[in-house]
Design a protein around this motif. Structure first.
Motif, short mmCIF file in Angstrom:
data_model
loop_
_atom_site.label_atom_id
_atom_site.label_comp_id
_atom_site.label_asym_id
_atom_site.label_seq_id
_atom_site.Cartn_x
_atom_site.Cartn_y
_atom_site.Cartn_z
N GLY A 30 0.77 -1.04 -0.09
CA GLY A 30 0.06 -0.08 -0.10
C GLY A 30 0.82 1.29 0.01
O GLY A 30 0.58 2.00 -0.75
N LEU A 31 1.89 0.99 0.63
CA LEU A 31 2.82 2.33 0.69
C LEU A 31 3.48 2.60 -0.57
O LEU A 31 3.76 3.76 -1.04
N ALA A 32 4.09 1.39 -1.33
CA ALA A 32 4.47 1.46 -2.58
C ALA A 32 3.37 2.08 -3.34
O ALA A 32 3.92 2.94 -4.28
N PHE A 33 2.30 1.74 -3.48
CA PHE A 33 1.31 2.52 -4.47
C PHE A 33 1.06 3.95 -4.20
O PHE A 33 1.15 4.56 -5.15
N LEU A 34 0.95 4.28 -2.96
CA LEU A 34 0.76 5.60 -2.62
C LEU A 34 2.13 6.45 -3.19
O LEU A 34 1.81 7.67 -3.57
N LEU A 35 3.25 6.06 -2.63
CA LEU A 35 4.40 6.80 -2.99
C LEU A 35 4.65 7.00 -4.32
O LEU A 35 4.98 8.03 -5.10
N LEU A 36 4.41 5.88 -5.37
CA LEU A 36 4.52 5.89 -6.71
C LEU A 36 3.61 6.72 -7.41
O LEU A 36 3.62 7.16 -8.50
N MET A 37 2.41 6.59 -6.86
CA MET A 37 1.50 7.43 -7.46
C MET A 37 1.83 8.90 -7.29
O MET A 37 1.30 10.01 -8.27
N LEU A 38 2.41 9.45 -6.24
CA LEU A 38 3.00 10.67 -6.21
C LEU A 38 3.99 11.00 -6.94
O LEU A 38 4.27 12.13 -7.60
#
Length: 741
Positions: free
Chosen positions: A534-542
C-alpha cells in the motif's frame, strides 16, 4: 526538494575540503567509539505476548537463581567401539570433566553442571552420555576464559580415545562472512569500471560506500551494548549499506557525467546531478528506510532494532551520496571521464559544441537499452507472458513454506556443535536436542497431574519428574519430544500440551520460543505485506502522477518477492542445488526471512522503478508517444539500472559464504530477489505492460491530481528555476540531449 538538493550538491562541490574533512572526522569518531566499546552481546531475545515469553517471565519470578535465559552447553561423550561410558575408566574421565568445569576457569559464570550418571543422561546402549552445563549469562556475554575452558574440557578425555563434542549456544560467536564479501566488492568494482570506463569514476562509489558503511557499522558496534543489539545486526547493516551506498553513488556520478556531456561547468554539473538524480536517491532511500523501520509493527524487539540499525546505515548512504560524492567529484576533476572524452569536454572553447555533437551521435546509434526496449515493444504480449509465467513457476515452492529458526542441526557438519547434535540424535533420539520446559504455576498436585497427562500425549519420548521451587508453589517439568526440534511433529506436541492445559501451565524453552517466534512472524507477514504494498502504491502515485503505473509496480514487486521465496524454499528447505550454494542441512526457512525480504526488496525494487520509469514519464510529458517514451527511458537509464542490479546481486551473493545459516539464507534470498525484480520485472514486464497500456498508463483523474502534492522527483521545478535565473531555455529538447555515459 530538487532546488534544495541542487544547492546542497553545488555547495558540497565548492567546499569539498570541508565536507571531506567532516566525513573523515565522523568515520574516525565512529571507529574510536567502536574500538572503545565492550564486545557486543547477542542481544536479548524476547517475544512479547507469547506463551513462551510469559513462561520465561514466570521462571524469573518463581526461580530467581535459575537464569532461564542463560547460555547452555552440552558436552557429549561417546565411548570407543565396543566400550561403554559406564566402564570405570571412562566414567572417571567423564566425572573429571564435570569437576573441572565446576572448579576451573570461568566457574563464576556457571550456574550448574549436571553429572550424567546422576541425571540419567546415559544412552540405553551405554555408548553415549552428555553433561548439561548452564550459565548465568548469554552465549555472547561469556568471557573468552570461560569459552576456552569449555572448549578444552574434553581434550584429556579425547586423548584417552573418547569422542567429545560440544553443542548449545555457549559457543555462539559472531557470524563469519568469509571471502565472499570481498569477492562481491571486486565484482562491483569490475562492473563499475565497465560502466564508467574510468578507474577513478569506478572507485568513487566504492570509496564512498565503504566510508558510509564504516560509519554505520562502527556506530552500531559502539552502541551495541547500550541499545542491546544482536550480533548479526552489524552484518546485515553491512550487507544493505554496501549495496545501496554503491548504487546511490553510481546514480549521482552517472548523472554528473551526463551533465558534463551537456557542456556544463563542473560545479553546476554536480549541483544538477544532486538536484535530479539526488531527488530520486532521496525517494529511493526513504522507501528503504520506511520499509525497514516498519518492521516495528511485528512487535519483536530484536527485529525492530535490526531494522532501525539497517535503516540508519541507509540514511548515512543517502547523505554520503548527496554531499561526499559531489565533494570527491570536485577532487577528481576530469578523471571521472573516459580517456577519450577528457580533451573533448575540457577543451578550450569547444567543449559544449563537441559534447552536443557527441550526444547527437549517441542518439543516432542505438545502445543496448534502446534495442531491448524496441524488441519488447514489438512483442509485448510474449515478453509479458514469459516473465509472469516464468516467475510464477519459480514461486510454486513458496506454497510449501515452513518457517522456523535454525538450531545446531543447521550448522556445517565440520563444527563441533553439529557433531554434538548428531551424537545426541544417534544415542538418545533427535528430541533430546530440543527439550521442552513446562512451567507449572501451582503446587505438587497440579504438577504431578500435568506430568501424567503429558506422558500420554503422542510424540513424547520422556518426561522428567516435576522439580519444585523453594516455596513449593511452582514446578518445572522437562519433556523430551520424539522428533527433532524443527519438525512439525514437535510443533504439534507443543500445541497439544498447551491445548490441554490452563493458564497456570506454560510451555517454554528454546524450541517452544522458536515455534512462537515463527507463528508470530507468520501472522504478521500479510499485514506487513499489505502495509508495504500500500505504501508503494501511494508513493509511486505521487512520483508518476498515475494510477496504473504504481499498480503495475506494486504487483511486479509482489511477483518478484514470491518468486524469490520460492527459490529460497527450493534450495534451503528442499535441498535443490543445495551443494552448489553451500547448504549442508535442509530445514525450515528462517522465520524472519519472508518479512525481512519484503522490507528490503521493496526499497530496492522502488530504486529501479524510480530511476527507470521517471525517464519514461519525463519523455512522455514532453510530447513523446508512449512507445517512444519507453525507448527513451531505456536509452538513458537501462545501463545504469543493470549495473546497479549486478552490483547488488554481487554484494548480497557475497554473503552466501558466511558461516551463519541465517546470513547465508538472507544473502541468497536478496540476491535472487534483486535478479528477478531488476531483470525480469523492471526490464521486461514493466516495458511490456506500458506498451500494452499506451496513453492509459499515465492517466490520473484531475481531482486526484489537484489533491496530490508534487514531489518533483524529476527536477522540473529545478529546471524552471535555473531557466529563470539564466534566461536560457531548459525545455524538453534540451533534456533529451543528456546521455548517460
Amino acid at each position: 526538494m530538487a532546488t534544495f538538493l541542487y544547492r546542497l550538491g553545488r555547495g558540497a562541490f565548492r567546499r569539498r575540503r570541508l565536507v571531506a574533512l567532516v566525513w573523515v572526522a565522523l568515520l574516525f569518531l565512529a571507529g574510536f567509539g567502536a574500538a572503545s566499546a565492550s564486545a557486543p552481546t547477542s542481544g536479548s531475545f524476547s517475544i512479547p505476548g507469547t506463551e513462551a515469553q510469559k513462561a520465561f517471565d514466570l521462571l524469573d519470578k518463581k526461580f530467581p537463581g535459575m537464569a532461564a535465559d542463560g547460555a547452555t552447553a552440552r558436552i557429549v561423550i561417546k565411548a570407543p567401539a565396543g566400550a561403554k561410558v559406564t566402564d570405570p575408566d571412562t566414567k572417571a574421565q567423564v566425572e573429571k570433566i564435570v569437576e573441572d568445569l565446576k572448579s576451573g576457569p570461568g566457574k563464576d559464570q556457571i550456574s550448574s553442571v549436571a553429572d550424567p550418571y546422576q541425571t540419567q543422561a546415559v544412552s540405553q546402549d551405554g555408548s553415549t552420555a552428555y553433561i548439561s552445563t548452564k550459565y548465568v549469562v548469554s552465549g555472547m556475554e561469556l568471557t573468552d576464559q570461560t569459552r576456552e575452558a569449555l572448549k578444552d574440557s574434553g581434550k584429556e578425555a579425547e586423548a584417552q580415545g573418547l569422542t567429545v563434542e560440544i553443542g548449545g549456544d555457549a559457543l555462539m560467536a559472531a557470524p563469519e562472512t568469509g571471502s565472499g564479501e570481498i569477492i562481491g566488492i571486486l565484482v562491483a568494482a569490475i562492473v563499475l569500471v565497465i560502466t564508467f570506463g574510468s578507474l577513478i569514476a569506478a572507485g568513487l562509489p566504492l570509496l564512498t560506500a565503504i566510508i558510509g558503511v564504516g560509519i554505520g557499522v562502527s556506530s552500531i558496534t559502539a552502541l551495541a551494548n547500550v541499545l542491546d543489539l544482536g550480533n548479526t545486526t552489524a552484518t546485515l547493516a553491512t550487507m544493505i549499506g554496501l549495496a545501496v551506498g554503491i548504487d546511490y553513488a553510481l546514480f549521482i556520478v552517472s548523472r554528473y557525467r551526463a551533465e558534463l556531456a551537456e557542456g556544463r561547468e563542473r560545479d553546476e554539473a554536480a549541483g544538477r546531478a544532486a538536484g535530479t538524480a539526488g531527488s530520486a536517491v532521496v525517494f529511493a532511500g526513504l522507501t528503504v528506510v520506511i520499509a525497514l523501520v516498519g518492521l516495528a509493527v511485528v512487535n519483536i524487539p530484536m527485529l525492530t532494532k535490526m531494522g532501525v540499525a539497517a535503516a540508519g546505515t541507509v540514511v548515512i548512504a543517502v547523505l554520503v551520496a548527496l554531499t561526499l560524492v559531489p565533494a570527491i567529484l570536485g577532487f577528481a576533476g576530469k578523471k571521472v571521464l573516459p580517456a577519450g572524452e577528457k580533451s573533448k569536454l575540457f577543451g578550450k572553447g569547444q567543449g559544449k559544441t563537441k559534447s552536443k555533437d557527441k550526444a547527437a551521435g549517441a542518439e543516432q546509434k542505438a545502445n543496448g537499452g534502446t534495442r531491448w526496449a524496441r524488441f519488447v515493444l514489438r512483442r509485448p504480449v510474449m515478453v509479458l507472458l514469459a516473465g509472469v509465467i516464468g516467475l510464477g513457476v519459480i514461486a510454486i515452492p513458496a506454497s510449501k513454506l515452513e518457517m522456523g529458526l535454525p538450531d545446531d542441526g543447521a550448522q556445517p557438519v565440520s563444527t563441533t556443535q553439529r557433531q554434538a547434535y548428531d551424537l545426541l540424535s544417534e544415542g538418545f533420539g533427535p528430541g533430546f536436542n530440543g527439550p521442552l520446559m513446562v512451567v507449572v504455576d501451582g503446587g505438587k498436585e497440579l504438577a504431578a497431574e500435568t506430568a501424567d497427562r503429558i506422558k500420554g500425549l503422542e510424540g513424547v519420548a520422556a518426561v522428567t519428574p516435576p522439580a519444585p521451587n523453594a516455596d513449593g508453589d511452582a514446578a518445572v517439568i522437562t519433556v523430551i519430544p520424539k522428533d527433532r526440534p524443527s519438525s512439525t511433529q514437535t510443533e504439534d506436541l507443543v500445541h497439544s500440551i498447551r491445548d490441554g492445559s490452563g493458564d497456570d501451565v506454560l510451555v517454554t524453552g528454546a524450541t517452544a520460543m522458536n515455534i512462537d517466534f515463527s507463528q508470530k512472524m507468520n501472522d504478521a507477514l500479510l499485514p506487513y505485506l499489505a502495509l508495504v504494498v500500500g505504501l508503494a502504491f501511494l508513493l509511486l502515485m505521487l512520483v508518476f502522477r498515475s494510477i496504473l503505473v504504481p499498480l503495475k509496480a506494486a504487483l511486479g514487486f509482489l511477483l518478484s518477492v514470491v518468486a524469490a521465496l520460492g527459490a529460497v524454499v527450493a534450495v534451503f528447505q528442499w535441498g535443490w542445488l543445495g551443494s552448489v550454494f553451500g547448504v549442508e542441512q535442509t530445514g525450515p526457512i528462517m522465520s524472519m526471512m519472508p518479512i525481512f525480504m519484503v522490507g528490503v526488496v521493496f526499497g530496492l525494487a522502488m530504486d529501479y522503478e524510480v530511476f527507470l520509469v521517471t525517464r519514461m514519464r519525463e519523455a512522455y510529458v514532453h510530447g513523446e508517444r508512449p512507445g517512444q517514451a519507453v525507448v527513451t527511458g531505456f536509452q538513458y537509464s537501462a545501463r545504469v539500472v543493470v549495473a546497479a542490479a549486478v552490483i547488488m546481486i554481487a554484494v548480497f551473493g557475497g554473503f552466501m559464504g558466511a558461516s551463519d545459516q541465517m546470513v547465508k539464507m538472507i544473502g541468497f534470498g536478496l540476491a535472487v530477489a534483486v535478479f528477478f525484480d531488476a531483470f525480469v520485472v523492471r526490464m521486461a514486464i514493466v516495458p511490456a505492460v506500458l506498451a500494452l497500456l499506451g496513453h492509459k498508463a499515465w492517466w490520473l483523474p484531475k481531482w486526484l491530481d489537484r489533491l496530490l502534492p508534487n514531489v518533483d522527483v524529476e527536477g522540473e521545478s529545478l529546471r524552471r528555476h535555473l531557466a529563470d535565473d539564466t534566461g536560457s531555455p531548459e525545455g524538453p529538447d534540451k533534456d533529451r540531449e543528456l546521455v548517460n555515459a
